[in-house]
Design a protein around this motif. Structure first.
Motif, PDB file in Angstrom:
ATOM      1  N   ALA A  11       0.803  -1.221   0.000  1.00 54.27           N
ATOM      2  CA  ALA A  11       0.000   0.000   0.000  1.00 54.27           C
ATOM      3  C   ALA A  11       0.835   1.270   0.000  1.00 54.27           C
ATOM      4  O   ALA A  11       0.434   2.278  -0.591  1.00 54.27           O
ATOM      5  N   ILE A  62      -9.756  -0.660  -7.716  1.00 55.89           N
ATOM      6  CA  ILE A  62      -8.576  -1.513  -7.715  1.00 55.89           C
ATOM      7  C   ILE A  62      -8.883  -2.718  -8.604  1.00 55.89           C
ATOM      8  O   ILE A  62      -9.921  -3.365  -8.429  1.00 55.89           O
ATOM      9  N   LEU A  79      -7.390  -6.446  -9.841  1.00 62.27           N
ATOM     10  CA  LEU A  79      -6.447  -7.505  -9.471  1.00 62.27           C
ATOM     11  C   LEU A  79      -6.417  -8.561 -10.567  1.00 62.27           C
ATOM     12  O   LEU A  79      -7.443  -8.860 -11.177  1.00 62.27           O
ATOM     13  N   ILE A 136      -1.672  -8.523  -4.293  1.00 62.28           N
ATOM     14  CA  ILE A 136      -2.883  -8.156  -3.537  1.00 62.28           C
ATOM     15  C   ILE A 136      -2.594  -7.710  -2.109  1.00 62.28           C
ATOM     16  O   ILE A 136      -3.501  -7.279  -1.400  1.00 62.28           O
ATOM     17  N   VAL A 194      -4.001  -4.415  -0.568  1.00 59.60           N
ATOM     18  CA  VAL A 194      -5.433  -4.106  -0.645  1.00 59.60           C
ATOM     19  C   VAL A 194      -6.044  -3.796   0.725  1.00 59.60           C
ATOM     20  O   VAL A 194      -6.780  -2.802   0.862  1.00 59.60           O
ATOM     21  N   LEU A 204      -8.016  -0.304   1.546  1.00 62.50           N
ATOM     22  CA  LEU A 204      -9.429  -0.267   1.911  1.00 62.50           C
ATOM     23  C   LEU A 204      -9.646   0.316   3.301  1.00 62.50           C
ATOM     24  O   LEU A 204     -10.710   0.887   3.589  1.00 62.50           O
ATOM     25  N   VAL A 227     -13.227  -3.230  -5.605  1.00 58.27           N
ATOM     26  CA  VAL A 227     -12.102  -4.113  -5.906  1.00 58.27           C
ATOM     27  C   VAL A 227     -12.613  -5.204  -6.844  1.00 58.27           C
ATOM     28  O   VAL A 227     -13.494  -5.992  -6.477  1.00 58.27           O
ATOM     29  N   ARG A 261     -10.692  -9.877  -0.464  1.00 57.79           N
ATOM     30  CA  ARG A 261     -11.293  -8.557  -0.278  1.00 57.79           C
ATOM     31  C   ARG A 261     -11.940  -8.009  -1.548  1.00 57.79           C
ATOM     32  O   ARG A 261     -12.101  -6.796  -1.678  1.00 57.79           O
TER      33      ARG A 261
END
Length: 253
Positions: free
Chosen positions: A32, A47, A49, A57, A60, A64, A72, A82
């Motif tokens: 992050a 986001i 993925l 990941i 994430v 969040l 996501v 997530r």
């Protein structure tokens, strides 16, 4: 187009695509902190993925925590906990001003997807410049088919790979296809970018079709190199790919 490769870990890239107002789409945030540093107080549009590996990941949850309403989008895989929306092959999404389509590209992992749209291809760990991902969960047949699917996308998108592997892949590509002028030109371009402290990515799909041996398993020179390596004539392009991928797995420059 405001597209930016954000370095993470040793050789990962997190991709950011910004609109005119500065809001971003974030692709494969393995951590992050680099994303938070880039975005400041402005929440992302979404986001995206590509697969479940933690270096794609892992950031994430923290993102969040900062921006809990961020959508996501992820493949169907319980190992990605997530996601707010799961996508299947062919699903299209609208995020901010952009539209992307999910493409199933199994091989590196069984549920790997790529995101294609807006003249871009976010391909995760399926396709690298001058190389391709390892097959952790898939078969040579799956991986070769996935690469061919990407290679034949119609609008020649920019290829946004998730790792800075270009020069590491170059030595193997030259071993396979030393007389390819397009390959030598791409290596020269990548060396210049590296020497200037710049990413070697994105690349172009047109360039990769011309010089990436894993996309050229029907080419006589690539097929001949695979035959020399295996001590036999490959049965077909998939067999050529399997020989190349096994060779690359143990290759040392």
């Amino acid at each position: 187009m405001d597209l930016h490769a954000v370095p993470a870990f040793t050789d990962n890239y997190i991709w950011l695509l910004r609109d005119r107002g500065g809001r971003a789409l974030v692709v494969d945030p393995g951590e992050a902190a680099p994303v938070l540093a880039e975005l400041g107080p402005m929440p992302p549009h979404a986001i995206l993925l590509t697969h479940h590996h933690d270096d794609h990941i892992g950031g994430v949850p923290e993102l969040l925590e900062r921006w809990p309403d961020t959508p996501v989008f992820a493949p169907e895989d319980a190992r990605i906990p997530r996601a707010t929306r799961r996508v299947a092959d062919g699903d299209s999404i609208q995020v901010g001003p952009w539209r992307f389509t999910a493409l199933a590209v199994p091989g590196h992992t069984r549920s790997h997807i790529a995101w294609h749209g807006e003249g871009l291809l976010f391909c995760g760990d399926t396709l690298f410049s001058l190389g391709c991902g390892r097959m952790f969960e898939g078969t040579p047949e799956q991986m070769h088919a996935s690469l061919q699917r990407l290679a034949h996308l119609p609008d020649a998108p920019l290829v946004c790979c998730a790792h800075e592997y270009t020069l590491a892949n170059a030595a193997f590509a030259l071993t396979v296809d030393p007389d390819n002028p397009a390959l030598r030109a791409r290596i020269g371009q990548a060396c210049s970018a590296h020497d200037a402290g710049q990413p070697t990515l994105p690349t172009t799909l047109r360039s990769e079709r011309a010089c990436n041996p894993f996309l050229r398993c029907d080419d006589p020179a690539v097929r001949a190199a695979a035959a020399r390596r295996a001590g036999r004539t490959p049965v077909d392009a998939t067999d050529t790919f399997a020989i190349l991928r096994g060779w690359k797995d143990v290759f040392r420059a």
